[in-house]
Design an enzyme around this catalytic site. Sequence first.
Site, PDB file in Angstrom:
ATOM      1  CG  HIS A 272      -2.113  -0.830   1.108  1.00 12.74           C
ATOM      2  ND1 HIS A 272      -3.296  -0.382   0.592  1.00 12.74           N
ATOM      3  CD2 HIS A 272      -2.303  -2.132   1.416  1.00 12.74           C
ATOM      4  CE1 HIS A 272      -4.179  -1.365   0.604  1.00 12.74           C
ATOM      5  NE2 HIS A 272      -3.599  -2.446   1.095  1.00 12.74           N
TER       6      HIS A 272
ATOM      7  CE  LYS B 225      -6.109  14.063   0.237  1.00 22.76           C
ATOM      8  NZ  LYS B 225      -6.261  12.819  -0.457  1.00 22.76           N
ATOM      9  NE  ARG B 226      -4.608   9.878  10.138  1.00 23.52           N
ATOM     10  CZ  ARG B 226      -4.357   8.946  11.052  1.00 23.52           C
ATOM     11  NH1 ARG B 226      -5.146   7.898  11.156  1.00 23.52           N
ATOM     12  NH2 ARG B 226      -3.346   9.063  11.873  1.00 23.52           N
TER      13      ARG B 226
ATOM     14  CE  LYS C 274      -2.713  10.695   3.106  1.00 25.64           C
ATOM     15  NZ  LYS C 274      -3.583  10.120   2.040  1.00 25.64           N
TER      16      LYS C 274
ATOM     17  CB  THR D 105     -10.005   5.212  -1.813  1.00 28.20           C
ATOM     18  OG1 THR D 105      -9.701   5.505  -0.449  1.00 28.20           O
ATOM     19  CG2 THR D 105      -9.300   3.955  -2.253  1.00 28.20           C
TER      20      THR D 105
ATOM     21  CE  LYS E 103     -13.692   7.154   0.409  1.00 29.01           C
ATOM     22  NZ  LYS E 103     -12.997   7.497   1.668  1.00 29.01           N
TER      23      LYS E 103
HETATM   24  C1  PLP Z   1     -11.722   7.418   1.985  1.00 28.46           C
HETATM   25  C2  PLP Z   1     -11.229   7.779   3.311  1.00 28.46           C
HETATM   26  C3  PLP Z   1      -9.869   7.968   3.526  1.00 28.46           C
HETATM   27  C4  PLP Z   1      -8.841   7.853   2.427  1.00 28.46           C
HETATM   28  O1  PLP Z   1      -8.691   9.130   1.843  1.00 28.46           O
HETATM   29  P1  PLP Z   1      -7.460   9.441   0.848  1.00 28.46           P
HETATM   30  O2  PLP Z   1      -7.810  10.802   0.338  1.00 28.46           O
HETATM   31  O3  PLP Z   1      -7.489   8.420  -0.218  1.00 28.46           O
HETATM   32  O4  PLP Z   1      -6.236   9.428   1.666  1.00 28.46           O
HETATM   33  C5  PLP Z   1      -9.441   8.311   4.783  1.00 28.46           C
HETATM   34  N1  PLP Z   1     -10.312   8.474   5.799  1.00 28.46           N
HETATM   35  C6  PLP Z   1     -11.638   8.327   5.627  1.00 28.46           C
HETATM   36  C7  PLP Z   1     -12.558   8.534   6.786  1.00 28.46           C
HETATM   37  C8  PLP Z   1     -12.149   7.975   4.389  1.00 28.46           C
HETATM   38  O5  PLP Z   1     -13.465   7.799   4.229  1.00 28.46           O
END
Ligand code: PLP
Length: 762
Positions: free
Chosen positions: A322, A502-503, A508, A610, A614
Site C-alpha cells: 500500500h 484525508k489523513r 499529502k 480512494t 469518492k
Molecule cells: C476514503 C477515506 C480515507 C482515504 O482518503 P485518501 O484521500 O485516499 O487518503 C481516509 N479516511 C476516511 C474517513 C475515508 O473515508
Amino acid sequence: MFDKDSFLRRLDELINTQDVSDVKAVYNAVSQAAMAEIYRHWKTPQRGKRCGYFSAEFLIGRAVFSNLMNLGILQETKSALAEKGLDLYALEEIEDAALGNGGLGRLAACFLECAATHAIPMDGYGLRYRYGLFKQSFENGFQKETADDWLAFGDPWSIRKEAERVKVDFADFSVYAVPYDTPVIGYKNGVVNTLRLWQSEPIEKFNFALFDGGQGEQVAKEVFQAESITAVLYPNDNGDEGKTLRLRQEYFLVSASLQSIFKRQKNRGRDESKLCEDYVFQLNDTHPVLAIPECIRLLEAEGYTFETALAICKKTFCFTNHTVLAEALEKWSGTRLRAVIPQIWTILEKIQAYAEKEGICKVDTYIVKDDTAYMANLAVYTAKKVNGVAQMHTEILKADTFRAWYTLFPEKFINVTNGITPRRWFLLNNPLMAAEITRRIGDGWETDLPQIAKIKPYIYDEKFRARFTEIKRSNKRRLAAYIERREGIRLPEHFIFDTQVKRLHEYKRQLLNALSVLYIYNGLKSGELKDFKPTAFLFGAKSAPGYYLAKAVIKFINEIARKINADSEVAALLKVVFVQNYNVSYAEKIVCASDISEQISMAGMEASGTGNMKFMLNGTVTLGTLDGANVEICEEAGQENNYIFGATAREAELVKRAYDPSKVLEKNPALKKAVDSLVDGTFTDDGTGMLKAVHESLLCGAEADRYLVLYDFDSYVKAKLSANREYGTEAFTTKCLENMANAGKFSADRSVKEYAKLIWEL
Ligand SMILES: *Cc1c(COP(=O)(O)O)cnc(C)c1O
C-alpha cells in the site's frame, strides 16, 4: 430473499415494548429485528474455495444505514419508525466503528461489501479493538485526542462465538482469542459473508480465591496484560510503530485466524495439504505478514516438514503493498521477536536459510539480516501474487521498491487499482443524485458502475444539468447546517466548496493548500487578486498523535482560519474550516457537497488514494497532481476535465537531486510572504515553536522541503485559480458531470472481481 414482513412485524413488537425515548433503544430494536432475519441467510458454505482477507484495520463507519439499504429495507424502516413518531436519522448519533486509520482500512471495508454484493466467498479477519481511532477535537487550534468508545452504543451487529475461541501463546503468557462475527450483507442479493474480529481475553477470569491467598495484584495484572492486546488501534497511518504491543497485536490476529481456519478444515475432514485448494489468504499490507511463519508453525505441528509447509504457503498467500514510504515498510528486531514469539523467530531464520539455499536472497531481498526481519521481503518472497493499488504505484514497486524481487519473479507482480463501493459512496450518501441517475438510465448501474456512462447523453441536457446543480446545492445546505452545528462556522451555500480531507501527512501536502489559501487572502487584501469567486476551503484530517510536524500544520491551518474568518473585509469571499474528527460519516456528507477535490500529494508518493474516487463519483473535479489513481482518473474522465498541476514523479525525482527551496522564494515574493508568516508573528503557536518547525522543514537542512511544496506552489496556485475562474460556467458543470459519468472504473466491485479472477482464482 429477505423477509420484509417478518422484519417489520418484529420491529413493531420491539418498538412497542421498549422505551424508545432513548436513541439506543431504537437502535437496538432496528438492529435486532434485522439480525433475526439475517441469521437465516448467514451460513458459510461447507464446500468451495474461500478468500480470507487478513487486515489489521477495517474502517467500517456506521453500519446501520448501509445494512438497511443492502437488505432493501431502508425506506420501509424509515416509514415504520415515522409512523411511531420516530426519526430513523436520529441514529446518526451512533458512533462510527473506526477500527482503521484511513484509506487502507476503508478499502478493506469496501472490499467486504463488494465481495458480498457479487457473491464472492471472502471473509474478513481482523481485530476487535476496544478503542478505535481516537476522536479528534481542537483546543485553541491544537489537536486533542480522546478515546473512541465505539461500544458505548453496543455492538448489536456482531455475535460472540464463545465456543470458537482459541488460545494464542506468547513467550511470557497466553491469552484467549474470542471471535465476534459480523454479517457482511450483499446489496439486495441475500448473500451474507463474515467479518470475524478477534478480542483478547485472559485465560483465567478473576479468580477471587487467589485474592484470599494475597495474589490479587498478580491476577489483576494478568487480566490487564491479556486485555491490553486488543485494547486500542495504533493511530499511525503510513508509519511504523515497532513496539512490542503492536507485534503482539499482529501475531494475535494471524494466529487466531489461522487456528480457527485449521479447525474448520479439520471439522470438514479436509487435511492441511489441501489448504491452497480451499483457501487463499490476502495480506492487506505487511501488518498480517506474520501469518506466513505462523502457518508454517501450525503445519509443522501437524507433522509436515518445513519444506512442505513453506511450499503450501507459497500456494496460499498473496500480498498487497500500500505504500512506498520507507517508514511504513515494517521490520522487526530479532531481539523483540525472540522475546515475544520465539517460535516464529526460529521459523523466520529457517525461511532465510532456505531462500539462500535457493540462491535468491542476495541483494535487497533478505528476509532476515543483521538480526532484523523484513516483513515486506518475506511477503514478496512467499506470495503467489504481489499487487500494487494503482497502475503508477505498481510500476514504482517494480522499478524501485521491489526492483530486485521483480527481476527474480516478474510473474508475481500485478496491479489491481483500488476502488470504492458505490453503495455507501453514492446511493447512501447522495440519494437524490442516485435517484436522478436511475430516473434517466434505469437501474442496474448500482452494482455495475460502468453503466453510469449511460448518463453521457444527458450531460448537455439542460434539465439534467439544472437538477445536478440543484442537488449539489441541497447537499451543500445539509453539510453547511452540520458544520455550523459542529464547528460553529457558517458557510454560505453559494460558495465554492474546495475540499481536502484525508489523513494529515507531509506527503499529502495540506501545507501547500494552506499556503495557497494565505496567498489568496493576501491577494484579496492587497487588491491584486481580482475576480475571485467566493470560496470555502474545507479541511478534515487527523494527525498521528506523535507526528509533530503534522500537528503543527493543523495548528497553522486553524490559525489561518481564525484570522480569515474574523476579517470582515473578506467575509463575502473567503471562509476556511478545519472540521473536527473527520471520519467515514463526515466524509459521506462532505464528498457529495464539494465542487473541488484536492488531491495534491507529491507525485510518486500516494499509492492510489480512494478519497479522489469518492469525489469523482459524486461529480467533483480533481485539483491534483499526476499521482496514484489521479492518473487513471484523468485517463477515464479526461485530463482536460480536471485541474492538473505540478511536477510529475519523474520530474520530482530529478528536481530533488539539486534542489534549493530558498531559490524558489527569492523568485516569488508573494509565496515568501505566506511562508514568512510562519515565523514573523502573523500567527501564534502559543510558544510551542511548532510554526517555526514547519518553516524549518521547508527551508533548513539537506532534506529541506522533501515534498516539493515550494517547487509546486506556482503551478498549484495557477490551477487553483483557473478552477475558481471557471466555476459557475457551463464548462465547469460539464467537467463535474464528465467525472461522474466516467467513474465506472473506480467501483471496488471491479477491484474485488479482479482479485477474485487474477489472484484468488475463485
Ligand atoms: C476514503 C477515506 C480515507 C482515504 O482518503 P485518501 O484521500 O485516499 O487518503 C481516509 N479516511 C476516511 C474517513 C475515508 O473515508
